[in-house]
Design a protein around this motif. Structure first.
Motif, PDB file in Angstrom:
ATOM      1  N   THR A  73      -0.187  -2.057 -17.855  1.00  0.00           N
ATOM      2  CA  THR A  73      -0.578  -0.774 -17.299  1.00  0.00           C
ATOM      3  C   THR A  73      -0.657   0.238 -18.429  1.00  0.00           C
ATOM      4  O   THR A  73      -0.054   0.036 -19.484  1.00  0.00           O
ATOM      5  CB  THR A  73       0.419  -0.309 -16.214  1.00  0.00           C
ATOM      6  OG1 THR A  73      -0.083   0.861 -15.591  1.00  0.00           O
ATOM      7  CG2 THR A  73       1.781  -0.027 -16.797  1.00  0.00           C
ATOM      8  N   ARG A  93      -1.496  -3.350  -4.079  1.00  0.00           N
ATOM      9  CA  ARG A  93      -1.038  -3.774  -5.401  1.00  0.00           C
ATOM     10  C   ARG A  93       0.266  -4.553  -5.272  1.00  0.00           C
ATOM     11  O   ARG A  93       0.905  -4.559  -4.222  1.00  0.00           O
ATOM     12  CB  ARG A  93      -0.853  -2.585  -6.335  1.00  0.00           C
ATOM     13  CG  ARG A  93       0.277  -1.662  -5.930  1.00  0.00           C
ATOM     14  CD  ARG A  93       0.397  -0.495  -6.898  1.00  0.00           C
ATOM     15  NE  ARG A  93       1.549   0.315  -6.559  1.00  0.00           N
ATOM     16  CZ  ARG A  93       2.503   0.655  -7.405  1.00  0.00           C
ATOM     17  NH1 ARG A  93       2.433   0.282  -8.657  1.00  0.00           N
ATOM     18  NH2 ARG A  93       3.516   1.387  -7.021  1.00  0.00           N
ATOM     19  N   ARG A  98       0.864  -1.185   0.000  1.00  0.00           N
ATOM     20  CA  ARG A  98       0.000   0.000   0.000  1.00  0.00           C
ATOM     21  C   ARG A  98       0.899   1.234   0.000  1.00  0.00           C
ATOM     22  O   ARG A  98       2.049   1.169   0.416  1.00  0.00           O
ATOM     23  CB  ARG A  98      -0.926   0.018   1.207  1.00  0.00           C
ATOM     24  CG  ARG A  98      -0.252   0.236   2.531  1.00  0.00           C
ATOM     25  CD  ARG A  98      -1.201   0.343   3.725  1.00  0.00           C
ATOM     26  NE  ARG A  98      -2.177  -0.696   3.834  1.00  0.00           N
ATOM     27  CZ  ARG A  98      -1.972  -1.910   4.387  1.00  0.00           C
ATOM     28  NH1 ARG A  98      -0.778  -2.217   4.859  1.00  0.00           N
ATOM     29  NH2 ARG A  98      -2.941  -2.787   4.446  1.00  0.00           N
ATOM     30  N   SER A  99       0.367   2.341  -0.450  1.00  0.00           N
ATOM     31  CA  SER A  99       1.109   3.595  -0.399  1.00  0.00           C
ATOM     32  C   SER A  99       0.773   4.293   0.909  1.00  0.00           C
ATOM     33  O   SER A  99      -0.358   4.709   1.122  1.00  0.00           O
ATOM     34  CB  SER A  99       0.740   4.497  -1.577  1.00  0.00           C
ATOM     35  OG  SER A  99       1.327   5.773  -1.400  1.00  0.00           O
ATOM     36  N   ALA A 121       0.075   7.832  -2.642  1.00  0.00           N
ATOM     37  CA  ALA A 121       0.384   7.882  -4.078  1.00  0.00           C
ATOM     38  C   ALA A 121      -0.612   7.072  -4.893  1.00  0.00           C
ATOM     39  O   ALA A 121      -0.829   7.362  -6.069  1.00  0.00           O
ATOM     40  CB  ALA A 121       1.811   7.397  -4.334  1.00  0.00           C
ATOM     41  N   TRP A 122      -1.221   6.039  -4.320  1.00  0.00           N
ATOM     42  CA  TRP A 122      -2.264   5.255  -4.960  1.00  0.00           C
ATOM     43  C   TRP A 122      -3.187   4.722  -3.879  1.00  0.00           C
ATOM     44  O   TRP A 122      -2.823   4.694  -2.702  1.00  0.00           O
ATOM     45  CB  TRP A 122      -1.692   4.125  -5.820  1.00  0.00           C
ATOM     46  CG  TRP A 122      -1.039   3.021  -5.041  1.00  0.00           C
ATOM     47  CD1 TRP A 122      -1.649   1.952  -4.462  1.00  0.00           C
ATOM     48  CD2 TRP A 122       0.349   2.888  -4.732  1.00  0.00           C
ATOM     49  NE1 TRP A 122      -0.735   1.158  -3.819  1.00  0.00           N
ATOM     50  CE2 TRP A 122       0.507   1.713  -3.966  1.00  0.00           C
ATOM     51  CE3 TRP A 122       1.483   3.641  -5.028  1.00  0.00           C
ATOM     52  CZ2 TRP A 122       1.734   1.275  -3.497  1.00  0.00           C
ATOM     53  CZ3 TRP A 122       2.699   3.200  -4.561  1.00  0.00           C
ATOM     54  CH2 TRP A 122       2.821   2.036  -3.807  1.00  0.00           C
ATOM     55  N   LYS A 123      -4.361   4.291  -4.293  1.00  0.00           N
ATOM     56  CA  LYS A 123      -5.333   3.725  -3.355  1.00  0.00           C
ATOM     57  C   LYS A 123      -5.298   2.216  -3.450  1.00  0.00           C
ATOM     58  O   LYS A 123      -5.042   1.650  -4.502  1.00  0.00           O
ATOM     59  CB  LYS A 123      -6.744   4.227  -3.678  1.00  0.00           C
ATOM     60  CG  LYS A 123      -6.920   5.697  -3.423  1.00  0.00           C
ATOM     61  CD  LYS A 123      -8.345   6.136  -3.695  1.00  0.00           C
ATOM     62  CE  LYS A 123      -8.461   7.627  -3.445  1.00  0.00           C
ATOM     63  NZ  LYS A 123      -9.826   8.093  -3.598  1.00  0.00           N
TER      64      LYS A 123
END
Length: 160
Positions: free
Chosen positions: A114, A69, A59-60, A64-66
């Protein structure tokens, strides 16, 4: 679908590995100096850490991202060994030292994709295996998420 019998099989536990010491960068650090984030000559590579029937997702902590990943990063040089980039991804994003994981030799990467700058690009995900066993106690106790930590361990169904 790989059931629990696959994860506990001697074949799964005896997969050959390559130690990260074979892929150390000269500086000993994961630096991204020659390849800026959107340079199309530089590959994005990820490392999926496995241990038994579980994997690591990151996780960030900075937002930076939700969500969670697979840890990925771009290669620091166009000719960087992809396994080095995968080790840098887990080292930088998960704060896991490269000596804590091994690159699985003979197991090819799997491509995810991506979109960056309007173009679809492959992301090679390399399988890595945790060197140390899980902490003592029932595995279910490890399923509790810790939002203060950079990563968590998930079963396949939990990761999906």
């Amino acid at each position: 679908y790989f059931g629990s019998s696959f994860c506990s099989s001697p074949l799964f536990r005896a997969l050959p590995t390559v130690s990260p010491k074979h892929f150390r960068m000269a500086s000993g650090k994961c630096e991204n100096m020659e390849c800026p984030p959107f340079n199309t000559a530089c590959r994005e590579v990820g490392g999926l850490i496995l241990r038994g029937c579980r994997c690591v997702l990151v996780r960030s902590l900075s937002g930076a991202w939700k969500g969670m990943r697979i840890p990925t990063t771009t290669a620091s040089k166009p000719n960087e060994i992809p396994e080095v980039t995968a080790l840098c991804a887990v080292s930088e994003l998960c704060n896991i030292h490269a000596s804590e994981v091994e690159v699985l030799a003979g197991v090819p990467p799997v491509n995810s994709y991506t979109t960056m700058l309007g173009r679809t690009r492959p992301v090679a995900i390399y399988p890595l295996y945790a060197v140390n066993p899980p902490p003592p106690g029932p595995l279910e106790a490890a399923d509790v998420e810790d939002p203060e930590d950079a990563y968590d361990w998930y079963t396949f169904s939990g990761a999906m």
